[in-house]
Structure formats: C-alpha cells, structure tokens
Write an enzyme that holds these catalytic residues in place. Structure first.
Site, mmCIF file in Angstrom:
data_model
loop_
_atom_site.group_PDB
_atom_site.id
_atom_site.type_symbol
_atom_site.label_atom_id
_atom_site.label_comp_id
_atom_site.label_asym_id
_atom_site.label_seq_id
_atom_site.Cartn_x
_atom_site.Cartn_y
_atom_site.Cartn_z
ATOM 1 N N ILE A 85 2.889 18.511 8.988
ATOM 2 C CA ILE A 85 3.429 18.487 7.610
ATOM 3 C C ILE A 85 4.475 19.581 7.405
ATOM 4 C CG2 ILE A 85 1.342 17.448 6.620
ATOM 5 C CD1 ILE A 85 0.581 20.275 5.620
ATOM 6 N N ASP A 86 5.045 20.061 8.513
ATOM 7 C CA ASP A 86 6.024 21.158 8.420
ATOM 8 C C ASP A 86 7.211 20.811 7.530
ATOM 9 O OD1 ASP A 86 6.358 19.352 10.707
ATOM 10 O OD2 ASP A 86 8.242 20.427 10.993
ATOM 11 N N LYS A 135 0.853 -1.211 0.000
ATOM 12 C CA LYS A 135 0.000 0.000 0.000
ATOM 13 C C LYS A 135 0.881 1.251 0.000
ATOM 14 C CE LYS A 135 -1.647 1.386 4.147
ATOM 15 N NZ LYS A 135 -1.340 2.749 4.581
ATOM 16 N N ASN A 136 1.922 1.248 0.850
ATOM 17 C CA ASN A 136 2.745 2.452 1.025
ATOM 18 C C ASN A 136 3.771 2.653 -0.085
ATOM 19 O OD1 ASN A 136 1.223 2.877 3.245
ATOM 20 N ND2 ASN A 136 2.785 2.353 4.744
ATOM 21 N N ARG A 152 0.421 14.148 13.149
ATOM 22 C CA ARG A 152 0.847 14.057 11.760
ATOM 23 C C ARG A 152 1.130 15.441 11.131
ATOM 24 N NH1 ARG A 152 -0.706 8.800 10.285
ATOM 25 N NH2 ARG A 152 1.002 8.855 8.767
ATOM 26 N N ASP A 209 5.244 0.453 12.102
ATOM 27 C CA ASP A 209 4.045 -0.229 11.593
ATOM 28 C C ASP A 209 3.975 -1.692 12.025
ATOM 29 O OD1 ASP A 209 3.881 1.529 8.390
ATOM 30 O OD2 ASP A 209 3.480 2.135 10.451
ATOM 31 N N ARG A 223 -8.111 -0.999 5.523
ATOM 32 C CA ARG A 223 -7.337 0.044 4.830
ATOM 33 C C ARG A 223 -5.968 -0.482 4.397
ATOM 34 N NH1 ARG A 223 -7.243 5.686 7.925
ATOM 35 N NH2 ARG A 223 -5.949 6.099 6.099
ATOM 36 N N CYS A 245 -4.536 11.938 12.892
ATOM 37 C CA CYS A 245 -5.307 10.689 12.792
ATOM 38 C C CYS A 245 -5.187 9.988 14.150
ATOM 39 C CB CYS A 245 -4.750 9.815 11.669
ATOM 40 S SG CYS A 245 -3.133 9.148 12.075
HETATM 41 C C1 EPZ Z 1 4.506 6.804 6.329
HETATM 42 O O1 EPZ Z 1 3.761 7.839 6.947
HETATM 43 C C2 EPZ Z 1 3.571 5.612 6.259
HETATM 44 N N1 EPZ Z 1 2.387 5.951 5.451
HETATM 45 C C3 EPZ Z 1 3.131 5.214 7.673
HETATM 46 O O2 EPZ Z 1 2.347 4.037 7.556
HETATM 47 C C4 EPZ Z 1 4.383 4.878 8.492
HETATM 48 O O3 EPZ Z 1 4.001 4.578 9.819
HETATM 49 C C5 EPZ Z 1 5.333 6.088 8.489
HETATM 50 O O4 EPZ Z 1 5.657 6.439 7.126
HETATM 51 C C6 EPZ Z 1 6.633 5.789 9.224
HETATM 52 O O5 EPZ Z 1 7.280 4.704 8.639
HETATM 53 C C7 EPZ Z 1 2.491 5.929 4.108
HETATM 54 O O6 EPZ Z 1 3.540 5.678 3.546
HETATM 55 C C8 EPZ Z 1 1.238 6.233 3.345
HETATM 56 P P1 EPZ Z 1 6.630 10.186 8.436
HETATM 57 P P2 EPZ Z 1 4.348 9.356 6.965
HETATM 58 O O7 EPZ Z 1 6.465 11.461 7.697
HETATM 59 O O8 EPZ Z 1 5.035 9.645 5.701
HETATM 60 C C9 EPZ Z 1 6.875 13.345 11.935
HETATM 61 C C10 EPZ Z 1 0.562 2.629 7.943
HETATM 62 O O9 EPZ Z 1 0.267 2.019 8.988
HETATM 63 N N2 EPZ Z 1 6.734 14.376 10.877
HETATM 64 O O10 EPZ Z 1 7.896 9.406 8.273
HETATM 65 O O11 EPZ Z 1 3.269 10.257 7.426
HETATM 66 C C11 EPZ Z 1 5.556 12.643 12.220
HETATM 67 O O12 EPZ Z 1 4.793 13.389 13.148
HETATM 68 C C12 EPZ Z 1 0.987 4.071 8.004
HETATM 69 O O13 EPZ Z 1 0.601 2.096 6.815
HETATM 70 C C13 EPZ Z 1 6.901 15.707 11.210
HETATM 71 O O14 EPZ Z 1 7.167 16.046 12.369
HETATM 72 O O15 EPZ Z 1 5.428 9.212 8.143
HETATM 73 C C14 EPZ Z 1 5.981 11.335 12.795
HETATM 74 O O16 EPZ Z 1 6.269 11.517 14.171
HETATM 75 C C15 EPZ Z 1 0.797 4.658 9.376
HETATM 76 N N3 EPZ Z 1 6.758 16.645 10.244
HETATM 77 C C16 EPZ Z 1 7.298 11.042 12.065
HETATM 78 O O17 EPZ Z 1 7.718 12.280 11.490
HETATM 79 C C17 EPZ Z 1 6.449 16.313 8.945
HETATM 80 O O18 EPZ Z 1 6.351 17.229 8.093
HETATM 81 C C18 EPZ Z 1 7.159 9.986 10.987
HETATM 82 O O19 EPZ Z 1 6.361 10.500 9.994
HETATM 83 C C19 EPZ Z 1 6.268 14.958 8.628
HETATM 84 C C20 EPZ Z 1 6.414 13.998 9.604
#
Ligand code: EPZ
Length: 419
Positions: free
Chosen positions: A123-124, A22-23, A121, A304, A396, A116
């Site tokens: 997006i900075d 999926k990812n 989550r 995950d 999902r 969520c």
């Molecule tokens: C991806 O999410 C995956 N989703 C998540 O899988 C997975 O848990 C995560 O990577 C970590 O491996 C998809 O690929 C669709 P991140 P993503 O940005 O990209 C912080 C599942 O179960 N952060 O690496 O959102 C954030 O708060 C899902 O399939 C910021 O602070 O993960 C978190 O603490 C759940 N600022 C950490 O980074 C930002 O701008 C990891 O987030 C972005 C993220």
C-alpha cells in the site's frame, strides 16, 4: 463445505442480466463517508465483500442497509475513525477507506491489510499519496496511524494503482486546494467513482484518463446513483460461449469497457456483436489459440480476466502464451486445469498453454476469486462431472454464479460436500 457440481458438455445459450460491479460499489460506499446526507446505490450485487464493507461502515457509526438490490447508507452518525481489525483484515481492499476516513475525521487508524492469495498487495502508493496531501502517517506493529488536515497536491503515481487513485480522489475532493493526479488508473470503476462524486457536488475532471484534476473544498451532499455494471462478471459469462460452443447475450454489458477481452474473442474466431444494451458472443467451431495475452492496467487486458481466458485457451486449437504483469501469484488455477487434462507450463509470470481437444471433469479447488471462476468455466466445457471446492472465494465476486449459468442451460448446482 459448499461446492459447485457441474456436468459439462452442454452448449450454453440465452440471455443473462449482468449485475452491478463489486469494484465500483465498494469505493462508492467508502465515498459515502464524505457526504452530508444519505446515498442510495441501486442494482448492487449481494456479495460477501459488500456485506463486509457495510459492517465496516456500521462499525464506524454509519447507518447502512439493503433495500432489495439497493443499498441505503447514511454516514451522518459516523463517529469513529478506527477501522475494525477483523473486518478490515478480511477485505484488504478496505484500504481505500483511509482517504475518506482521514478527510472526514482528520485522523484514521487502520491495520495493515496484508497480502492475499494473489500477491503481497503493498500500500506504499496509498500512503505516499496521502503524505503528499499533508497526512502524518506512522506505521507501528501492523497499525497505521494517520492524522492531519489534507491539502491539495501534485501527485505522480509510480504505478497506475486503482485503489490508490480512488483513495486520492476521495481524500482530495474536500481537501484545502486542488489536486492533480498523474499516471492515474484509467479503469472504468475509477471513472464511475468520479461521476458519483460529481453527482454529490464535487469537481473532478479527466477521470478515465491518465491525468485527473480534483477541485478541493467541496461540500458533498447525498445522492441516488446506479453503479456501472460488472465488466469482469460479463466477461466471465461471455467466455462460456466459446467454451461450450454456445451463443450468449450479456444484457447490461458495456462493450466500450471490455474491448481488450472482446478483441481476443474475435481473434479466437468468435462472432462478437454489440446489441440492444448488451454484448453477444457466438462460438464458431473450436476456438483458435491466440499468440499472446498480456495483462496490464486498463485499457489493456485485465488481470481479473486472465484466469478465465487461460481456461478457454486450454481448449483452443494451438498454443498461446499468457503473461501476468499485474500480480505476482495469479496462476494457481493452472495446476487445477492441468488435473482436468490441460497442458499448461508455468515459468515465472509466463504460462505456455498448449490447447487440447478435451478437458475431463475432475474434483478441483478454487484458490482465489477469479481462479475459481476459471475452474467453473473449465467444468462447463469438460466431459463428465466437475466438482469445484472452496466456492466461498467465488461468492466474493459473483452473485449466485450457478443460477446465472443454469439460466443459460448449464447442468450446475450448489452442493454440500464433506470437508
Ligand atoms: C483493484 O485492486 C481491484 N480490486 C482488483 O480486483 C484488480 O485486480 C486490481 O484493481 C487491478 O485491476 C478492487 O477494486 C476492490 P492495484 P487494487 O492497486 O486497487 C501494486 C478482483 O478480482 N501496488 O491497481 O488493489 C500491486 O501490488 C480484485 O476483483 C503497489 O505496488 O489493485 C499490484 O501489483 C483482485 N503499491 C498492482 O499495483 C500500492 O500502493 C495493481 O494493484 C498499490 C498497488
């Protein structure tokens, strides 16, 4: 409301074919916006999140359809840079469409995806990276307005965010000039996106490592591509072997992408082997506890898989410590496991898991995608019947999980329950 009914106690054995990730599929679909010509993705799982992404792409003017387990996407007719509010709110990961939409149209309008079940989550990192590439971004009452022609940049990510790394890759391949990303995410899905972009004519080097070089100014053509298989689905299925005292072969699982999880299974006393295009895990008696499981970015132990591993440790011989370093609210499954007889104590981001001999069937509720999968594993290893509610979360990320486990001998069905 749909639920899973599971009668536990049967050792699961046999082979299970692992689906596409999926990812990996989600960012590849977003990247399709950059291609002059259609793309075809084979071996895609039928999941709600993927259907949502197709609806978003159609709302932007793309042609997108299923062809059995393949997806055909042609972004030639894409004409809108406005993300549909409702759809993008339902799937926060749509934020990695910001890069390709901005690269394609020179502007983009998105709603704040919001948090969520597992965390805020933010997006900075996405926004600061796109600003570094020349995007003017205004945030106004939950709407994000972006515009500008993108140029190459030197970007350092404060945290190796998967989504932000993917957004940068997709924004940079057609930008004017080259980009280098430092402290990039190393997840296999990032490497898969780079491989896809290169198959479409891009010049991305170093993906999978911490520094990625992206050549700008690419003219991307379409291509046919098979996304990598899902290492989290594979890990979830394989954990059912020690959970039930069984022997499971996950066909299509890539051991090289799962080393942290497989290492913990070996520490727990399982026999783990790489065989003819997959991974096999055999239980040897009651699993042993492990001193510590800490989640961190790849190649460390994946967040995950944290919930699923906690369910297994709940039955292990001894006490284990689980630390969730990635998301701030990802222990919701612990309370439900305790209702099944587990002995788990939570303190902030740390869980103390004192293994018990037996878990007991119970009616429990999924609170998020991987937590729900953990409750299914607990039900498979429990005495008596377990009902897992709110399985829409599980759908999902897992295509017909009940069929996968039933194919390994589980007494597990999808049932209707009163709300
Ligand atoms: C991806 O999410 C995956 N989703 C998540 O899988 C997975 O848990 C995560 O990577 C970590 O491996 C998809 O690929 C669709 P991140 P993503 O940005 O990209 C912080 C599942 O179960 N952060 O690496 O959102 C954030 O708060 C899902 O399939 C910021 O602070 O993960 C978190 O603490 C759940 N600022 C950490 O980074 C930002 O701008 C990891 O987030 C972005 C993220």
């Amino acid at each position: 409301m749909e639920a899973f009914s599971i009668r536990g106690g049967t050792p699961l054995a046999g082979q299970c074919q692992i689906q596409g990730a999926k990812n990996a599929v989600l960012p590849l679909l977003a990247a399709g916006l950059l291609c002059d010509g259609g793309i075809r993705l084979d071996n895609c799982p039928r999941l709600k999140d993927i259907d949502n992404m197709l609806r978003i792409l159609q709302a932007l003017g793309c042609k997108a359809r299923w062809d059995n387990s393949a997806i055909e996407l042609d972004a030639g007719g894409a004409s809108s840079y406005r993300m549909p509010r409702e759809l993008s709110k339902q799937m926060r990961s749509s934020i990695f469409m910001l890069g390709p939409v901005l690269a394609r149209f020179g502007q983009a309008e998105f709603t704040y995806p919001g948090g969520c079940e597992i965390g805020l989550r933010p997006i900075d990192l996405h926004l600061s990276s796109l600003r570094a590439m020349g995007a003017e971004i205004r945030e106004d009452h939950g709407l994000i307005h972006c515009k500008g022609r993108l140029h190459g940049a030197q970007i350092h990510l404060d945290y190796p965010s998967v989504g932000a790394t993917e957004n940068i890759l997709m924004a940079a391949v057609t930008a004017q000039g080259d980009t280098v990303v430092h402290n990039a995410a190393r997840e296999p899905e990032v490497r898969d996106l780079a491989r896809f972009l290169n198959a479409c004519g891009a010049r991305v080097r170093g993906a999978g490592g911490g520094t990625i070089h992206i050549g700008g100014g690419a003219q991307l053509h379409g291509c046919a591509y098979t996304p990598l298989n899902d290492r989290i689905v594979a890990g979830t299925i394989l954990l059912a072997a020690p959970m039930t005292g069984g022997d499971i072969f996950a066909k299509g699982a890539r051991a090289e992408d799962m080393q942290a999880v497989l290492s913990k299974l070996r520490q727990m006393g399982c026999l783990v082997s790489q065989e003819k295009g997959g991974v096999r895990v055999r239980a040897v008696g009651r699993p042993r506890a492990v001193r510590r499981v800490e989640t961190n970015p790849h190649p460390s132990f994946p967040t995950d898989m944290q919930a699923q591993m906690m369910a297994l440790l709940a039955k292990a011989n001894g006490t284990s410590v689980v630390v969730e370093n990635v998301f701030e609210n990802r222990f919701a499954h612990a309370g439900e496991l305790n209702r099944m007889g587990a002995d788990i104590e939570i303190s902030g981001r740390t869980a103390i898991v004192r293994g018990v001999e037996t878990l007991f069937g119970q009616r429990v509720a999924s609170r998020d995608l991987r937590g729900g999968a953990a409750l299914v594993l607990a039900g498979l290893g429990a005495q008596g019947e377990t009902i897992v509610d709110h399985i829409a979360y599980i759908d999902r990320g897992y295509e017909r999980l009940e069929a996968m486990f039933a194919g390994l001998g589980a007494d597990m069905q999808r049932v209707e329950t009163e709300a």
